[in-house]
Design an enzyme around this catalytic site. Sequence first.
Site, short mmCIF file in Angstrom:
data_model
loop_
_atom_site.label_atom_id
_atom_site.label_comp_id
_atom_site.label_asym_id
_atom_site.label_seq_id
_atom_site.Cartn_x
_atom_site.Cartn_y
_atom_site.Cartn_z
N LYS A 193 0.85 -1.19 0.00
CA LYS A 193 0.00 0.00 0.00
C LYS A 193 0.89 1.24 0.00
O LYS A 193 1.51 1.59 0.99
CB LYS A 193 -0.93 0.05 1.21
CG LYS A 193 -2.01 1.11 0.97
CD LYS A 193 -2.61 1.69 2.22
CE LYS A 193 -1.79 2.76 2.89
NZ LYS A 193 -1.62 4.02 2.12
N GLU A 268 9.88 0.88 10.57
CA GLU A 268 10.92 1.88 10.37
C GLU A 268 10.25 3.22 10.59
O GLU A 268 9.44 3.65 9.77
CB GLU A 268 11.51 1.72 8.97
CG GLU A 268 12.90 2.27 8.85
CD GLU A 268 12.89 3.68 8.33
OE1 GLU A 268 12.89 4.60 9.17
OE2 GLU A 268 12.85 3.85 7.11
N CYS A 301 13.58 10.40 7.42
CA CYS A 301 13.50 9.91 8.79
C CYS A 301 14.83 10.08 9.51
O CYS A 301 14.84 10.19 10.72
CB CYS A 301 13.04 8.47 8.80
SG CYS A 301 13.90 7.49 7.59
N GLU A 398 9.81 15.21 16.00
CA GLU A 398 10.21 15.14 14.59
C GLU A 398 9.38 16.15 13.79
O GLU A 398 8.16 16.11 13.81
CB GLU A 398 9.94 13.72 14.06
CG GLU A 398 10.31 13.57 12.60
CD GLU A 398 10.18 12.14 12.10
OE1 GLU A 398 9.08 11.56 12.21
OE2 GLU A 398 11.19 11.60 11.61
P1 NAI Z 1 1.84 8.15 8.41
O1 NAI Z 1 2.64 7.34 9.34
O2 NAI Z 1 0.44 8.47 8.75
O3 NAI Z 1 1.82 7.46 6.95
C1 NAI Z 1 2.72 6.48 6.49
C2 NAI Z 1 1.95 5.36 5.82
O4 NAI Z 1 1.10 4.74 6.77
C3 NAI Z 1 1.03 5.81 4.68
O5 NAI Z 1 1.02 4.81 3.68
C4 NAI Z 1 -0.32 5.87 5.35
O6 NAI Z 1 -1.40 5.71 4.46
C5 NAI Z 1 -0.24 4.70 6.30
N1 NAI Z 1 -1.13 4.77 7.45
C6 NAI Z 1 -1.61 5.87 8.09
N2 NAI Z 1 -2.43 5.52 9.09
C7 NAI Z 1 -2.49 4.18 9.11
C8 NAI Z 1 -3.17 3.22 9.91
N3 NAI Z 1 -3.94 3.60 10.92
N4 NAI Z 1 -2.98 1.91 9.64
C9 NAI Z 1 -2.17 1.51 8.64
N5 NAI Z 1 -1.52 2.36 7.83
C10 NAI Z 1 -1.66 3.69 8.06
O7 NAI Z 1 2.65 9.49 8.15
P2 NAI Z 1 2.05 10.89 7.61
O8 NAI Z 1 0.76 11.19 8.28
O9 NAI Z 1 2.09 10.87 6.15
O10 NAI Z 1 3.16 11.91 8.15
C11 NAI Z 1 3.11 12.35 9.51
C12 NAI Z 1 4.48 12.36 10.11
O11 NAI Z 1 5.01 11.06 10.14
C13 NAI Z 1 5.53 13.16 9.37
O12 NAI Z 1 5.48 14.51 9.67
C14 NAI Z 1 6.78 12.52 9.86
O13 NAI Z 1 7.13 13.03 11.10
C15 NAI Z 1 6.40 11.08 10.03
N6 NAI Z 1 6.82 10.25 8.88
C16 NAI Z 1 7.95 9.51 8.99
C17 NAI Z 1 8.41 8.79 7.92
C18 NAI Z 1 9.64 7.98 7.99
O14 NAI Z 1 10.26 7.72 6.97
N7 NAI Z 1 10.02 7.50 9.14
C19 NAI Z 1 7.74 8.82 6.63
C20 NAI Z 1 6.51 9.58 6.62
C21 NAI Z 1 6.11 10.28 7.71
#
Ligand code: NAI
Length: 494
Positions: A193, A268, A301, A398
């Site tokens: 996904k 991660e 990240c 972050e």
């Molecule tokens: P997110 O963690 O919500 O999204 C990442 C992935 O998880 C996306 O594919 C999203 O559709 C999915 N997702 C979201 N809620 C979910 C759930 N309840 N169950 C299963 N999958 C789910 O991150 P978002 O909202 O895009 O960004 C928010 C913050 O997260 C950013 O500001 C950053 O701090 C952090 N982040 C960290 C990343 C990393 O590489 N460690 C990458 C993206 C965001």
Amino acid sequence: MTVTLDRNVEAFIGTPRQMFINGQWVDAASGKTFETPNPATGETLARVAEGDAEDVNRAVRAARAAFDGPWGRLTPSQRGQVVWKIGDLILEHVDELAQLESLDNGKPFLVAQAADVPLAADLFHYMAGWATKIEGNTIDISVPYMPGANFHSYTLREPIGVVGQIIPWNFPLLMAAWKLGPALTTGCTVVLKPAEQTPLTALRLAELIAEAGVPDGVVNVVPGYGKTAGAALAAHDDVDKVAFTGSTEVGKLIVQAAAGNLKKLTLELGGKSPNIVFDDADDGAIEGAANAIFFNHGQCCVAGSRLFVQESRYDEVVDGVAEIAKSIKLGSGLDPTTQMGPLVSDEQFTRVTGFLESGKADGATALAGGGRFGDRGYFVEPTVLTNTRPDMKVVREEIFGPVVVAEKFTSLDEIAAEANDTTYGLGAGIWTKDISKAHALAKKIRAGTVWINCYNVFDASLPFGGYKQSGWGREMGHEVLNNYTEVKAVTTLL
Ligand code: NAI
Ligand code: MG
């Protein structure tokens, strides 16, 4: 100035994109679609089928059938050749993939062309070689309560099964590669996904995967939102493992969702990585510190978001990073003179500018940047914050944008404690000419990656992952193979 779009890119975004299930391109069961905007303008870039629990169910059924069927019948050598071919096909489409990535994510086309896309290809090439090198052991056992008995014992390393993979938007194609490469080489099947903000390159990659000869159902790509498609995948009873990259907050939700069938997890997650410049550092440390935070607009990240500089060099280094910040040219990712594009989405724009406001309210000073750039799209100025205190939100949380907080330190012992004063443990940078000091500090830092006199150096052969709340398990390198396999001990009485 703007890059001329590849014909394939025009065609790809010109029609609504379907999802990829069991080797077929299909609409969502609900018939719904969602839009992915162009972050440089805020306008709609393309429409994409919106998967939910029903589509995830279909995809998991296909992945299970492929796991029990055609994929399991390939020899390791055949599997490795198919994975290698995916890498080759990516290299045949570098410009096209880099343009799609730039349009969907906002990052400069030239960066995606030089880094994201070749790295994704390299990951598949690296992983392809492992398909034929996954081995068990023979073990001479003792069994003290069966005196005189002889045994033959060995281990088998087997694919874990059907894997759900949930990826973020910061490196959309590369994150798909990090996830798919090890899954395929070990013989797993996948439901991927992509992030709702950036589904396009994963969908184009699915076409290349089919072209490479991966049997139907082995890789399924279901675009959709986290709360629906993502949550359904994380909770699915017939998924054996979930590999997730994203926020620590959602990582914890995944842990809860996985409890139902106790599926295996790798996570991660976020970071707040220290980047430490000693007073004997080479001048390259200044550019290095700027790159550590500003690369990919800070949406990494491992971003070096806490800059620590030893007292005697503090003003010089921090002023130098601020000068670089001010000189960075922001613009559309398709403009070849652009050095930094927009943030990925309206949501991230609001989040990052919210952090900037909170920093100001708490008394931090913006030595460079500090707010929005321009009046359309999701651009944020590269920002250097000083006069911060360890308890401020901008120091602890972050931000995931081009914002660095700078602080002074005096000694090695002090800096080790400060560097580790975070709930995260993903990356760290150390800049010094004294290599003994660098290694001594590298040992003290509780993080999965430490860079000495460099930053943001990634390679398919290096394990990557986090200590503490930055995650579980490792991606890349041979370490990742353990996270996609189960070990079976087989014992025969002779
Ligand atoms: P997110 O963690 O919500 O999204 C990442 C992935 O998880 C996306 O594919 C999203 O559709 C999915 N997702 C979201 N809620 C979910 C759930 N309840 N169950 C299963 N999958 C789910 O991150 P978002 O909202 O895009 O960004 C928010 C913050 O997260 C950013 O500001 C950053 O701090 C952090 N982040 C960290 C990343 C990393 O590489 N460690 C990458 C993206 C965001
Ligand atoms: Mg979210």
